[in-house]
Design a protein around this motif. Structure first.
Motif, mmCIF file in Angstrom:
data_model
loop_
_atom_site.group_PDB
_atom_site.id
_atom_site.type_symbol
_atom_site.label_atom_id
_atom_site.label_comp_id
_atom_site.label_asym_id
_atom_site.label_seq_id
_atom_site.Cartn_x
_atom_site.Cartn_y
_atom_site.Cartn_z
ATOM 1 N N PHE A 397 -13.293 30.719 -3.524
ATOM 2 C CA PHE A 397 -12.217 31.660 -2.274
ATOM 3 C C PHE A 397 -13.054 31.645 -0.703
ATOM 4 O O PHE A 397 -13.936 31.973 -0.753
ATOM 5 C CB PHE A 397 -11.431 32.985 -3.114
ATOM 6 C CG PHE A 397 -12.413 34.087 -3.136
ATOM 7 C CD1 PHE A 397 -12.316 35.028 -1.508
ATOM 8 C CD2 PHE A 397 -12.858 34.621 -4.034
ATOM 9 C CE1 PHE A 397 -13.183 35.542 -1.140
ATOM 10 C CE2 PHE A 397 -13.481 35.823 -4.176
ATOM 11 C CZ PHE A 397 -13.737 36.514 -2.816
ATOM 12 N N ILE A 427 -9.031 29.051 -3.903
ATOM 13 C CA ILE A 427 -9.409 30.414 -5.607
ATOM 14 C C ILE A 427 -9.662 28.801 -6.372
ATOM 15 O O ILE A 427 -8.312 28.006 -6.404
ATOM 16 C CB ILE A 427 -8.477 31.051 -5.393
ATOM 17 C CG1 ILE A 427 -7.650 32.498 -4.360
ATOM 18 C CG2 ILE A 427 -9.184 31.968 -6.716
ATOM 19 C CD1 ILE A 427 -7.041 33.279 -4.834
ATOM 20 N N ASP A 436 -3.039 30.042 -6.660
ATOM 21 C CA ASP A 436 -4.492 30.087 -6.212
ATOM 22 C C ASP A 436 -4.018 30.214 -4.566
ATOM 23 O O ASP A 436 -5.209 29.639 -3.840
ATOM 24 C CB ASP A 436 -5.077 28.687 -6.313
ATOM 25 C CG ASP A 436 -3.810 27.614 -5.609
ATOM 26 O OD1 ASP A 436 -2.514 28.223 -5.317
ATOM 27 O OD2 ASP A 436 -4.715 26.422 -5.403
#
Length: 527
Positions: A397, A427, A436
């Motif tokens: 990330f 992510i 995400d």
């Protein structure tokens, strides 16, 4: 005073008048009487010279007492002569051996008495009779210092400072446990303990050249098993008065109260939001400079966002970048959040911070510890299996942090606030992740007033953390007491109410999931 003896006629002239003695009958009587009277008159005249202009509340001194005073004065004069004979020359400003005038090239010669041990026998030492010079001196200047008399000839300086926090904390829980976002149930414990939170010593100064400075900070506390840790250590080169570059380990420059330091917090420790969003220390290259009249900035490229004591085997191959700056538009704000000096007019500090840190929790199939610090807003560790998606573990990330801060103080009042915005983008994990991209935010506002000037202040705080998976609040109030009316010695007490901490920080005695009331009492001393 004037005495004249001629043809057995004696005249004495004193400040208040004169005496005259005429010849007496008979040679023997004439001589003896005249001399006795002359000596008596002389003694009275000397006494008057010392006594004139003074108001006496006691009877005049006797001849014996005057004689004692004369003997004491003679002994003092003899001692002064001895000291002068022991010196090699006059004290005060003297031209150097190569100088011919008063300027340039002056040295200030001062007397010094010292006993230097020597194993050589009397009069056999090769250094006997030689003049010895003292190149350095020790003193106290907001810390113990060793400094040279001539900074150009001996470019070295050392300052040693230290401080310690002795604390008691007690936590009374309002819940038995909490459940994180992956479904794991975790207990919440009551706590009651004494603690040495921060016992630190710093060494700073310059060496080889006044522009080459150094800094070393050692830390020990109860949480880390009383092990001494090399917290910060770096070399720096001062290019100009407005810019310095540092090489070593120190704080990632992001977050105003994080950079301020734990000695100057308004309450016993930092706000909850600061501890949740702040970075830590890392090894890297740091640029520190000034702009405008009261502007300050720092930039950094380093190994990571929170890699304080991690070896390279536990970090990824990405660098972290950070920058911060502030300006004091109304004059120098100083290093205190509270208005200890009772500023007569308003002082402000406006600043902001930025950081970017790409994170990899695994590399070549190995788990890395560097990314384990990031948590969701409910306290779940981001890299924990199932934190975002059942059966999926986050492996990569990007972290973006931006903060803006403002501080103000005037006539004993003070106010501080800081807003944090954090994005977790791109992510990725070992499986598909629906969410995400995460956004987290938080802030704190705190203020206080000195109830007794330089001795007692009262402070309150509200702190807030929010995100996609929950939010939490912190309410706190407390006071600081300065028994010596100096910031170097401080007794603090505060009470904090928590409704579910997302942060794990043993330094502030706040653990993840805490719901309840925290009491802290602390004594802090520094030199």
């Amino acid at each position: 005073m004037l005495a004249r003896l001629s043809n057995w006629n004696l005249a004495l002239k004193c400040p208040w008048g004169h005496f005259q003695v005429r010849p007496l009958q008979g040679d023997f009587m004439r001589t003896q009487g005249t001399v006795r009277f002359a000596l008596l008159a002389l003694i009275v005249c000397v006494y008057h010279v010392f006594a004139i202009g003074q108001e006496f509340t006691e009877p005049p001194l006797t001849i014996e007492q005057l004689q004692v005073q004369l003997n004491e004065q003679a002994a003092q004069i003899k001692d002064l002569h001895r000291r002068l004979e022991e010196s090699d020359g006059p004290f005060g400003l003297q031209p150097e051996s190569l100088g011919s005038g008063c300027t340039p090239g002056m040295v200030d010669r001062v007397p010094l008495a010292a006993d230097v041990p020597s194993e050589a026998e009397c009069d056999t030492s090769e250094d006997a009779g030689k003049v010895k010079t003292l190149n350095f001196y020790a003193d106290y200047d907001r810390g113990f210092v060793i400094r040279p008399f001539d900074a150009k000839k001996h470019p070295f300086e050392l300052k040693v400072k230290g401080w310690i926090q002795f604390r008691h904390h007690g936590f009374a829980r309002n819940a038995d446990s909490w459940t994180d976002n992956s479904g794991v149930r975790r207990p919440i414990r009551n706590r009651n303990a004494f603690d040495i939170e921060r016992a630190r010593m710093t060494f700073s100064g310059h060496a080889i050249d006044p522009r080459l400075t150094y800094f070393l900070q050692l830390d020990g506390d109860t949480d880390d098993g009383h092990v001494v840790d090399f917290f910060d250590y770096w070399w720096a080169w001062q290019f100009t008065d407005a810019f310095q570059i540092q090489f070593g380990k120190r704080k990632v420059p992001a977050g105003r109260q994080w950079l301020l330091g734990a000695r100057r917090t308004r309450l016993v420790d930092r706000p909850l939001a600061v501890d949740f969003f702040r970075p830590d220390r890392t090894v890297g290259i740091f640029g520190v400079g000034k702009f405008a009249q009261h502007g300050h900035y720092e930039v950094m490229i380093g190994n990571g966002y929170r890699t304080a004591n991690l070896p390279n085997s536990e970090t990824d191959n990405n660098f972290t970048y950070a920058a911060t700056s502030y300006i004091d538009p109304a004059g120098a704000f100083g290093g205190q959040l509270v208005d200890f000096n009772q500023t007569p007019t308003s002082l402000w500090r406006l600043g902001h911070s930025f950081s970017f840190s790409p994170q990899r929790s695994t590399q070549n199939g190995s788990s890395l510890e560097e990314a384990d610090f990031v948590r969701l807003s409910d306290g779940t560790r981001l890299t924990q299996p199932g934190a975002l998606q059942a059966g999926v573990t986050v492996s990569e990330f990007d972290l973006w942090l931006y903060g803006i801060d403002v501080s103000w103080k005037r006539q004993g009042w003070s106010l501080t606030s800081e807003v944090f915005l954090r994005w977790l983008d791109n992510i990725e994990g070992n499986g598909p992740i629906a969410n995400d991209n995460l956004f987290q935010n938080g802030f704190y506002v705190e203020g206080g007033k000195f109830l007794v000037k330089k001795m007692l202040d009262f402070n309150v705080r509200y702190s807030f953390v929010s995100g996609d998976y929950g939010k939490s609040n912190e309410y706190a109030a407390g006071f600081n007491y300065y028994p010596l009316a100096k910031p170097q010695l401080k007794l603090s007490f505060d009470v904090t109410q928590l409704d579910g901490s997302p942060n794990q920080n043993r330094a502030s005695d706040i653990l993840v999931g805490d719901t309840g009331t925290l009491f802290r009492t602390q004594v802090q001393a520094e030199f």
